[in-house]
Design a protein around this motif. Structure first.
Motif, PDB file in Angstrom:
ATOM      1  N   CYS A  52       0.860  -1.175   0.000  1.00  0.00           N
ATOM      2  CA  CYS A  52       0.000   0.000   0.000  1.00  0.00           C
ATOM      3  C   CYS A  52       0.905   1.236   0.000  1.00  0.00           C
ATOM      4  O   CYS A  52       1.845   1.321   0.795  1.00  0.00           O
ATOM      5  CB  CYS A  52      -0.883   0.013   1.238  1.00  0.00           C
ATOM      6  N   THR A  53       0.637   2.189  -0.890  1.00  0.00           N
ATOM      7  CA  THR A  53       1.505   3.361  -0.995  1.00  0.00           C
ATOM      8  C   THR A  53       0.709   4.649  -1.137  1.00  0.00           C
ATOM      9  O   THR A  53      -0.440   4.640  -1.591  1.00  0.00           O
ATOM     10  CB  THR A  53       2.452   3.247  -2.206  1.00  0.00           C
ATOM     11  N   CYS A  54       1.356   5.740  -0.765  1.00  0.00           N
ATOM     12  CA  CYS A  54       0.798   7.066  -1.032  1.00  0.00           C
ATOM     13  C   CYS A  54       1.034   7.393  -2.503  1.00  0.00           C
ATOM     14  O   CYS A  54       1.784   6.707  -3.207  1.00  0.00           O
ATOM     15  CB  CYS A  54       1.465   8.108  -0.136  1.00  0.00           C
ATOM     16  N   ARG A  55       0.409   8.465  -2.957  1.00  0.00           N
ATOM     17  CA  ARG A  55       0.524   8.833  -4.372  1.00  0.00           C
ATOM     18  C   ARG A  55       1.966   9.151  -4.760  1.00  0.00           C
ATOM     19  O   ARG A  55       2.438   8.776  -5.827  1.00  0.00           O
ATOM     20  CB  ARG A  55      -0.369  10.046  -4.647  1.00  0.00           C
ATOM     21  N   GLY A  56       2.682   9.836  -3.859  1.00  0.00           N
ATOM     22  CA  GLY A  56       4.054  10.231  -4.164  1.00  0.00           C
ATOM     23  C   GLY A  56       4.967   9.037  -4.355  1.00  0.00           C
ATOM     24  O   GLY A  56       5.729   8.971  -5.335  1.00  0.00           O
ATOM     25  N   CYS A  57       4.909   8.063  -3.435  1.00  0.00           N
ATOM     26  CA  CYS A  57       5.748   6.872  -3.562  1.00  0.00           C
ATOM     27  C   CYS A  57       5.346   6.044  -4.777  1.00  0.00           C
ATOM     28  O   CYS A  57       6.199   5.484  -5.474  1.00  0.00           O
ATOM     29  CB  CYS A  57       5.665   6.038  -2.283  1.00  0.00           C
ATOM     30  N   TRP A  58       4.067   5.968  -5.035  1.00  0.00           N
ATOM     31  CA  TRP A  58       3.585   5.225  -6.194  1.00  0.00           C
ATOM     32  C   TRP A  58       4.165   5.778  -7.487  1.00  0.00           C
ATOM     33  O   TRP A  58       4.602   5.026  -8.370  1.00  0.00           O
ATOM     34  CB  TRP A  58       2.062   5.269  -6.226  1.00  0.00           C
ATOM     35  N   MET A  59       4.212   7.109  -7.605  1.00  0.00           N
ATOM     36  CA  MET A  59       4.689   7.749  -8.832  1.00  0.00           C
ATOM     37  C   MET A  59       6.162   7.478  -9.090  1.00  0.00           C
ATOM     38  O   MET A  59       6.624   7.524 -10.231  1.00  0.00           O
ATOM     39  CB  MET A  59       4.422   9.247  -8.784  1.00  0.00           C
ATOM     40  N   LEU A  60       6.920   7.176  -8.028  1.00  0.00           N
ATOM     41  CA  LEU A  60       8.347   6.897  -8.198  1.00  0.00           C
ATOM     42  C   LEU A  60       8.604   5.652  -9.039  1.00  0.00           C
ATOM     43  O   LEU A  60       9.686   5.497  -9.617  1.00  0.00           O
ATOM     44  CB  LEU A  60       9.017   6.723  -6.829  1.00  0.00           C
ATOM     45  N   PHE A  61       7.601   4.765  -9.120  1.00  0.00           N
ATOM     46  CA  PHE A  61       7.815   3.479  -9.765  1.00  0.00           C
ATOM     47  C   PHE A  61       6.924   3.261 -10.978  1.00  0.00           C
ATOM     48  O   PHE A  61       6.656   2.122 -11.366  1.00  0.00           O
ATOM     49  CB  PHE A  61       7.614   2.356  -8.741  1.00  0.00           C
ATOM     50  N   THR A  62       6.472   4.359 -11.573  1.00  0.00           N
ATOM     51  CA  THR A  62       5.623   4.251 -12.767  1.00  0.00           C
ATOM     52  C   THR A  62       6.438   4.094 -14.045  1.00  0.00           C
ATOM     53  O   THR A  62       5.884   3.735 -15.082  1.00  0.00           O
ATOM     54  CB  THR A  62       4.708   5.482 -12.894  1.00  0.00           C
ATOM     55  N   SER A  63       7.745   4.339 -13.974  1.00  0.00           N
ATOM     56  CA  SER A  63       8.609   4.194 -15.154  1.00  0.00           C
ATOM     57  C   SER A  63       9.301   2.838 -15.135  1.00  0.00           C
ATOM     58  O   SER A  63       9.662   2.329 -14.068  1.00  0.00           O
ATOM     59  CB  SER A  63       9.667   5.306 -15.188  1.00  0.00           C
ATOM     60  N   ASP A  64       9.519   2.271 -16.318  1.00  0.00           N
ATOM     61  CA  ASP A  64      10.214   0.995 -16.419  1.00  0.00           C
ATOM     62  C   ASP A  64      11.620   1.109 -15.846  1.00  0.00           C
ATOM     63  O   ASP A  64      12.341   2.070 -16.124  1.00  0.00           O
ATOM     64  CB  ASP A  64      10.292   0.540 -17.879  1.00  0.00           C
ATOM     65  N   GLY A  65      12.008   0.135 -15.049  1.00  0.00           N
ATOM     66  CA  GLY A  65      13.347   0.119 -14.493  1.00  0.00           C
ATOM     67  C   GLY A  65      13.518   0.909 -13.224  1.00  0.00           C
ATOM     68  O   GLY A  65      14.587   0.888 -12.611  1.00  0.00           O
ATOM     69  N   ALA A  66      12.470   1.627 -12.775  1.00  0.00           N
ATOM     70  CA  ALA A  66      12.572   2.400 -11.537  1.00  0.00           C
ATOM     71  C   ALA A  66      12.803   1.460 -10.365  1.00  0.00           C
ATOM     72  O   ALA A  66      12.300   0.340 -10.337  1.00  0.00           O
ATOM     73  CB  ALA A  66      11.307   3.219 -11.321  1.00  0.00           C
ATOM     74  N   GLY A  67      13.578   1.918  -9.390  1.00  0.00           N
ATOM     75  CA  GLY A  67      13.854   1.092  -8.216  1.00  0.00           C
ATOM     76  C   GLY A  67      14.670  -0.139  -8.549  1.00  0.00           C
ATOM     77  O   GLY A  67      14.576  -1.155  -7.870  1.00  0.00           O
ATOM     78  N   GLY A  68      15.493  -0.048  -9.608  1.00  0.00           N
ATOM     79  CA  GLY A  68      16.297  -1.183 -10.003  1.00  0.00           C
ATOM     80  C   GLY A  68      15.488  -2.329 -10.560  1.00  0.00           C
ATOM     81  O   GLY A  68      15.966  -3.455 -10.661  1.00  0.00           O
ATOM     82  N   GLY A  69      14.235  -2.047 -10.925  1.00  0.00           N
ATOM     83  CA  GLY A  69      13.365  -3.076 -11.468  1.00  0.00           C
ATOM     84  C   GLY A  69      12.706  -3.940 -10.414  1.00  0.00           C
ATOM     85  O   GLY A  69      11.943  -4.839 -10.740  1.00  0.00           O
ATOM     86  N   ARG A  70      12.958  -3.646  -9.136  1.00  0.00           N
ATOM     87  CA  ARG A  70      12.368  -4.469  -8.073  1.00  0.00           C
ATOM     88  C   ARG A  70      10.904  -4.123  -7.844  1.00  0.00           C
ATOM     89  O   ARG A  70      10.093  -4.999  -7.514  1.00  0.00           O
ATOM     90  CB  ARG A  70      13.147  -4.287  -6.781  1.00  0.00           C
ATOM     91  N   TYR A  71      10.561  -2.831  -7.991  1.00  0.00           N
ATOM     92  CA  TYR A  71       9.204  -2.387  -7.689  1.00  0.00           C
ATOM     93  C   TYR A  71       8.492  -1.962  -8.968  1.00  0.00           C
ATOM     94  O   TYR A  71       9.090  -1.349  -9.852  1.00  0.00           O
ATOM     95  CB  TYR A  71       9.231  -1.203  -6.715  1.00  0.00           C
ATOM     96  N   ARG A  72       7.193  -2.258  -9.028  1.00  0.00           N
ATOM     97  CA  ARG A  72       6.380  -1.833 -10.166  1.00  0.00           C
ATOM     98  C   ARG A  72       5.067  -1.272  -9.650  1.00  0.00           C
ATOM     99  O   ARG A  72       4.368  -1.923  -8.857  1.00  0.00           O
ATOM    100  CB  ARG A  72       6.096  -2.997 -11.116  1.00  0.00           C
ATOM    101  N   ALA A  73       4.740  -0.070 -10.111  1.00  0.00           N
ATOM    102  CA  ALA A  73       3.480   0.558  -9.722  1.00  0.00           C
ATOM    103  C   ALA A  73       2.317  -0.146 -10.412  1.00  0.00           C
ATOM    104  O   ALA A  73       2.378  -0.435 -11.612  1.00  0.00           O
ATOM    105  CB  ALA A  73       3.496   2.037 -10.094  1.00  0.00           C
ATOM    106  N   VAL A  74       1.274  -0.441  -9.654  1.00  0.00           N
ATOM    107  CA  VAL A  74       0.065  -1.034 -10.232  1.00  0.00           C
ATOM    108  C   VAL A  74      -0.695   0.078 -10.955  1.00  0.00           C
ATOM    109  O   VAL A  74      -1.098   1.060 -10.335  1.00  0.00           O
ATOM    110  CB  VAL A  74      -0.820  -1.666  -9.147  1.00  0.00           C
ATOM    111  N   PRO A  75      -0.880  -0.028 -12.258  1.00  0.00           N
ATOM    112  CA  PRO A  75      -1.529   1.051 -13.010  1.00  0.00           C
ATOM    113  C   PRO A  75      -3.022   1.124 -12.728  1.00  0.00           C
ATOM    114  O   PRO A  75      -3.620   0.185 -12.198  1.00  0.00           O
ATOM    115  CB  PRO A  75      -1.259   0.675 -14.466  1.00  0.00           C
ATOM    116  N   ASP A  76      -3.618   2.245 -13.099  1.00  0.00           N
ATOM    117  CA  ASP A  76      -5.054   2.439 -12.922  1.00  0.00           C
ATOM    118  C   ASP A  76      -5.732   2.367 -14.286  1.00  0.00           C
ATOM    119  O   ASP A  76      -6.464   3.257 -14.686  1.00  0.00           O
ATOM    120  CB  ASP A  76      -5.326   3.775 -12.243  1.00  0.00           C
TER     121      ASP A  76
END
Length: 207
Positions: A52-76
């Motif tokens: 579960c994430t806030c909007r700000g943290c979620w946006m950090l992982f909306t791009s491919d490869g963000a977070g070293g590829g470990r995290y992926r934002a669930v799209p809407d």
């Protein structure tokens, strides 16, 4: 909301025991900020967990490869798959014994997995990969399905099939609803009414 390790069945078994909606006052699993009841989610691919994430943290992982590829934002993203034809024979080849199921690509396993909701939560179907490839070939729109974070949700009834590309957390929500409301052999009227309302909500999001 922490799930189990690599086995998708174990992941869904834990999800079905969790509340279908976040509790008031819940905090972001990344920065501990308070989040609204209706908040975003991020998939931790290493731990196979839904965060579960806030909007700000979620946006950090909306791009491919963000977070070293470990995290992926669930799209809407909610998209209707028009004219999906799933006849009796095709449905049997997918080995789905009931009318509602969802399919998603598990990158940890390197394959598509299929589940259907019921009184015990989510049950995995032994998916015939050849049948899945045939379904994608006849419905090129399914090629856009994002691994781990999106699913194909199908409702197959006498009047034909309706199908949607939806966020994976919507499928987890459906599993929780059905499990909590299931009564008797066929689910009962309350579960069926809840299923109708759920798909009405899916259709409205697509519009």
């Amino acid at each position: 909301m922490t799930l189990s390790a690599a086995d998708p069945f174990e992941v869904l078994q834990r999800i079905r025991r969790a509340p279908p909606r976040p509790r008031p006052g819940e905090r972001c699993d990344m920065c501990a900020e308070l989040v609204a009841d209706d908040h975003e989610h991020v998939v931790d691919l290493e731990r196979r967990s839904l965060m579960c994430t806030c909007r700000g943290c979620w946006m950090l992982f909306t791009s491919d490869g963000a977070g070293g590829g470990r995290y992926r934002a669930v799209p809407d993203r909610y998209v209707a798959v028009e004219d999906l034809s799933v006849g009796a024979g095709a449905w049997e080849s997918l080995q789905i014994p009931v009318g509602v199921s969802f399919f998603f690509h598990n990158s940890g396993l390197g394959r598509v997995t299929a589940f259907y909701p019921g009184p015990a939560g989510a049950t995995e179907s032994l998916l015939d990969l050849g049948a899945w490839d045939e379904l994608v070939a006849s419905n090129p729109q399914l090629e856009s399905l994002e691994p781990d974070v999106e699913a194909l949700l199908v409702r197959n009834a006498d009047g034909g099939a309706e199908a949607y590309l939806v966020p994976i957390d919507a499928c987890y929500e459906l599993v929780g609803h059905i499990r909590s409301l299931w009564r008797g052999f066929d689910g009962g009227r309350e579960a069926k009414d809840a299923l109708d309302r759920f798909f009405e909500g899916i259709r409205s999001r697509c519009r």
